[in-house]
Design a protein around this motif. Structure first.
Motif, mmCIF file in Angstrom:
data_model
loop_
_atom_site.group_PDB
_atom_site.id
_atom_site.type_symbol
_atom_site.label_atom_id
_atom_site.label_comp_id
_atom_site.label_asym_id
_atom_site.label_seq_id
_atom_site.Cartn_x
_atom_site.Cartn_y
_atom_site.Cartn_z
ATOM 1 N N ILE A 91 0.874 -1.182 0.000
ATOM 2 C CA ILE A 91 0.000 0.000 0.000
ATOM 3 C C ILE A 91 0.911 1.232 0.000
ATOM 4 O O ILE A 91 1.746 1.409 0.903
ATOM 5 C CB ILE A 91 -0.885 0.040 1.275
ATOM 6 C CG1 ILE A 91 -1.572 -1.295 1.529
ATOM 7 C CG2 ILE A 91 -1.859 1.204 1.205
ATOM 8 C CD1 ILE A 91 -2.568 -1.720 0.520
ATOM 9 N N VAL A 93 1.226 5.618 -1.177
ATOM 10 C CA VAL A 93 0.731 6.880 -1.748
ATOM 11 C C VAL A 93 1.943 7.779 -1.948
ATOM 12 O O VAL A 93 2.827 7.852 -1.076
ATOM 13 C CB VAL A 93 -0.292 7.552 -0.797
ATOM 14 C CG1 VAL A 93 -0.651 8.959 -1.263
ATOM 15 C CG2 VAL A 93 -1.551 6.701 -0.683
ATOM 16 N N ARG A 99 -1.574 12.028 3.481
ATOM 17 C CA ARG A 99 -2.437 12.691 4.472
ATOM 18 C C ARG A 99 -3.572 13.464 3.814
ATOM 19 O O ARG A 99 -4.054 14.451 4.343
ATOM 20 C CB ARG A 99 -1.634 13.616 5.394
ATOM 21 C CG ARG A 99 -0.555 12.909 6.200
ATOM 22 C CD ARG A 99 -1.091 11.769 7.036
ATOM 23 N NE ARG A 99 -1.802 12.169 8.217
ATOM 24 C CZ ARG A 99 -1.354 12.025 9.472
ATOM 25 N NH1 ARG A 99 -0.188 11.462 9.691
ATOM 26 N NH2 ARG A 99 -2.090 12.390 10.494
ATOM 27 N N ALA A 100 -4.013 12.992 2.656
ATOM 28 C CA ALA A 100 -5.163 13.626 2.003
ATOM 29 C C ALA A 100 -6.299 12.620 1.829
ATOM 30 O O ALA A 100 -7.243 12.857 1.086
ATOM 31 C CB ALA A 100 -4.741 14.196 0.644
ATOM 32 N N GLY A 101 -6.189 11.484 2.496
ATOM 33 C CA GLY A 101 -7.264 10.495 2.444
ATOM 34 C C GLY A 101 -7.104 9.423 1.372
ATOM 35 O O GLY A 101 -7.937 8.525 1.259
ATOM 36 N N GLY A 103 -4.705 7.017 0.918
ATOM 37 C CA GLY A 103 -4.357 5.684 1.421
ATOM 38 C C GLY A 103 -5.607 4.967 1.924
ATOM 39 O O GLY A 103 -5.812 3.778 1.659
ATOM 40 N N LYS A 104 -6.438 5.713 2.615
ATOM 41 C CA LYS A 104 -7.686 5.159 3.134
ATOM 42 C C LYS A 104 -8.577 4.664 1.979
ATOM 43 O O LYS A 104 -9.164 3.589 2.045
ATOM 44 C CB LYS A 104 -8.389 6.259 3.939
ATOM 45 C CG LYS A 104 -9.557 5.787 4.715
ATOM 46 C CD LYS A 104 -10.070 6.886 5.619
ATOM 47 C CE LYS A 104 -11.341 6.401 6.300
ATOM 48 N NZ LYS A 104 -11.978 7.412 7.104
ATOM 49 N N GLN A 135 -7.017 3.061 12.309
ATOM 50 C CA GLN A 135 -8.252 3.807 12.056
ATOM 51 C C GLN A 135 -9.106 3.160 10.963
ATOM 52 O O GLN A 135 -10.235 3.537 10.741
ATOM 53 C CB GLN A 135 -7.974 5.302 11.792
ATOM 54 C CG GLN A 135 -6.927 5.619 10.745
ATOM 55 C CD GLN A 135 -7.502 5.699 9.352
ATOM 56 O OE1 GLN A 135 -8.602 6.201 9.163
ATOM 57 N NE2 GLN A 135 -6.772 5.198 8.367
HETATM 58 C C1 LIG Z 1 0.802 4.712 4.919
HETATM 59 C C2 LIG Z 1 0.214 5.468 3.732
HETATM 60 C C3 LIG Z 1 -0.235 4.485 2.650
HETATM 61 C C4 LIG Z 1 -1.011 6.260 4.243
HETATM 62 O O1 LIG Z 1 -1.597 6.901 3.141
HETATM 63 P P1 LIG Z 1 -2.172 8.398 3.275
HETATM 64 O O2 LIG Z 1 -2.855 8.716 1.994
HETATM 65 O O3 LIG Z 1 -1.090 9.288 3.726
HETATM 66 O O4 LIG Z 1 -3.195 8.194 4.466
HETATM 67 P P2 LIG Z 1 -4.640 8.888 4.632
HETATM 68 O O5 LIG Z 1 -4.552 10.334 4.321
HETATM 69 O O6 LIG Z 1 -5.643 8.089 3.890
HETATM 70 O O7 LIG Z 1 -4.813 8.683 6.192
HETATM 71 C C5 LIG Z 1 -6.035 8.518 6.775
HETATM 72 C C6 LIG Z 1 -5.855 8.608 8.270
HETATM 73 O O8 LIG Z 1 -4.891 7.617 8.692
HETATM 74 C C7 LIG Z 1 -4.118 8.127 9.751
HETATM 75 N N1 LIG Z 1 -2.714 8.232 9.331
HETATM 76 C C8 LIG Z 1 -2.216 8.247 8.059
HETATM 77 N N2 LIG Z 1 -0.882 8.284 8.063
HETATM 78 C C9 LIG Z 1 -0.522 8.288 9.355
HETATM 79 C C10 LIG Z 1 0.731 8.317 10.004
HETATM 80 N N3 LIG Z 1 1.880 8.332 9.321
HETATM 81 N N4 LIG Z 1 0.745 8.345 11.353
HETATM 82 C C11 LIG Z 1 -0.423 8.342 12.059
HETATM 83 N N5 LIG Z 1 -1.652 8.305 11.498
HETATM 84 C C12 LIG Z 1 -1.699 8.265 10.159
HETATM 85 C C13 LIG Z 1 -4.704 9.445 10.116
HETATM 86 O O9 LIG Z 1 -5.750 9.196 11.042
HETATM 87 C C14 LIG Z 1 -5.297 9.913 8.814
HETATM 88 O O10 LIG Z 1 -6.273 10.837 8.982
HETATM 89 P P3 LIG Z 1 -5.859 12.418 9.153
HETATM 90 O O11 LIG Z 1 -5.029 12.763 7.954
HETATM 91 O O12 LIG Z 1 -7.185 13.084 9.198
HETATM 92 O O13 LIG Z 1 -5.105 12.488 10.429
HETATM 93 C C15 LIG Z 1 1.217 6.508 3.161
HETATM 94 O O14 LIG Z 1 1.655 7.335 4.204
HETATM 95 C C16 LIG Z 1 2.428 5.883 2.474
HETATM 96 O O15 LIG Z 1 2.379 5.539 1.302
HETATM 97 N N6 LIG Z 1 3.541 5.741 3.219
HETATM 98 C C17 LIG Z 1 4.776 5.197 2.643
HETATM 99 C C18 LIG Z 1 4.627 3.742 2.304
HETATM 100 C C19 LIG Z 1 4.153 2.948 3.490
HETATM 101 O O16 LIG Z 1 4.759 2.996 4.557
HETATM 102 N N7 LIG Z 1 3.057 2.187 3.294
HETATM 103 C C20 LIG Z 1 2.499 1.310 4.304
HETATM 104 C C21 LIG Z 1 3.071 -0.055 4.134
HETATM 105 S S1 LIG Z 1 2.445 -1.186 5.318
#
Ligand SMILES: CC(C)(COP(=O)(O)OP(=O)(O)OC[C@H]1O[C@@H](n2cnc3c(N)ncnc32)[C@H](O)[C@@H]1OP(=O)(O)O)[C@@H](O)C(=O)NCCC(=O)NCCS
Length: 152
Positions: A91, A93, A99-101, A103-104, A135
């Motif tokens: 997964i 992004v 942090r724009a929703g 990943g969710k 979450q």
């Molecule tokens: C992890 C990842 C996929 C999350 O995607 P994202 O688009 O940033 O996440 P979202 O915006 O959908 O997050 C939804 C909610 O999840 C939580 N959240 C997301 N990232 C978080 C973080 N790093 N720490 C704590 N909470 C987090 C928050 O509650 C967030 O809501 P908010 O923005 O209102 O606070 C993204 O940060 C990423 O690609 N990271 C690098 C690769 C990675 O580590 N992937 C996971 C492999 S297991």
């Protein structure tokens, strides 16, 4: 989110895998862009070759990509036996859109797929993103250990 399009690919993503197709079935160099997305935004998938990525797609059950016009900005995939167990993998992004929703959106789309929702349990492995998955309903399991046979 405006201008972001989500593709839920057909099983094993033949369009993306063989022709690099993106939104509207247009050729977008999708494989190169996926390799770039992994390289720029993950710790675990930096050295994947295009041939390996092709094979990975061919053997995944559910595959999601997110596009910002011609840019591949999100990815997620899952494998499943459709009865007992499903696993989410890779997964990711793009940093500038985190942090724009998005990943969710990717995880929910995977979980809502009927091949995944048919499984009793959905697993995933994460190093730094526990709070992100919490979450979405996932729980840390302290009763079991992650066992790995490292071959590389
Ligand atoms: C992890 C990842 C996929 C999350 O995607 P994202 O688009 O940033 O996440 P979202 O915006 O959908 O997050 C939804 C909610 O999840 C939580 N959240 C997301 N990232 C978080 C973080 N790093 N720490 C704590 N909470 C987090 C928050 O509650 C967030 O809501 P908010 O923005 O209102 O606070 C993204 O940060 C990423 O690609 N990271 C690098 C690769 C990675 O580590 N992937 C996971 C492999 S297991």
């Amino acid at each position: 989110m405006k201008d972001i399009s989500l593709i839920k690919h057909a099983y094993s993503a033949p369009g993306l895998r063989l022709f690099g197709l993106g939104p509207d079935f247009q050729p977008m160099k999708g494989l190169e862009k996926l390799q770039f997305l992994f390289n720029q935004n993950t710790l675990w998938a930096k050295d994947r070759t295009r041939d390996q990525i092709k094979k990975m797609l061919a053997n995944s059950n559910v595959i999601i990509t997110l596009w910002n016009n011609r840019d591949l900005v999100g990815f997620g995939r899952a494998t499943t036996d459709q009865v007992y167990r499903a696993v989410l993998w890779d997964i990711v992004v793009s940093k500038d859109l985190q942090r724009a929703g998005l990943g969710k959106v990717i995880v929910e789309e995977l979980l809502n797929d009927k091949k995944i929702s048919a499984a009793e349990k959905v697993y995933l492995m994460t190093t730094d993103s526990k709070d992100f998955y919490k979450q979405l309903g996932f729980k840390v399991n302290i009763n079991q250990s992650l066992m790995i046979l490292n071959k590389k």
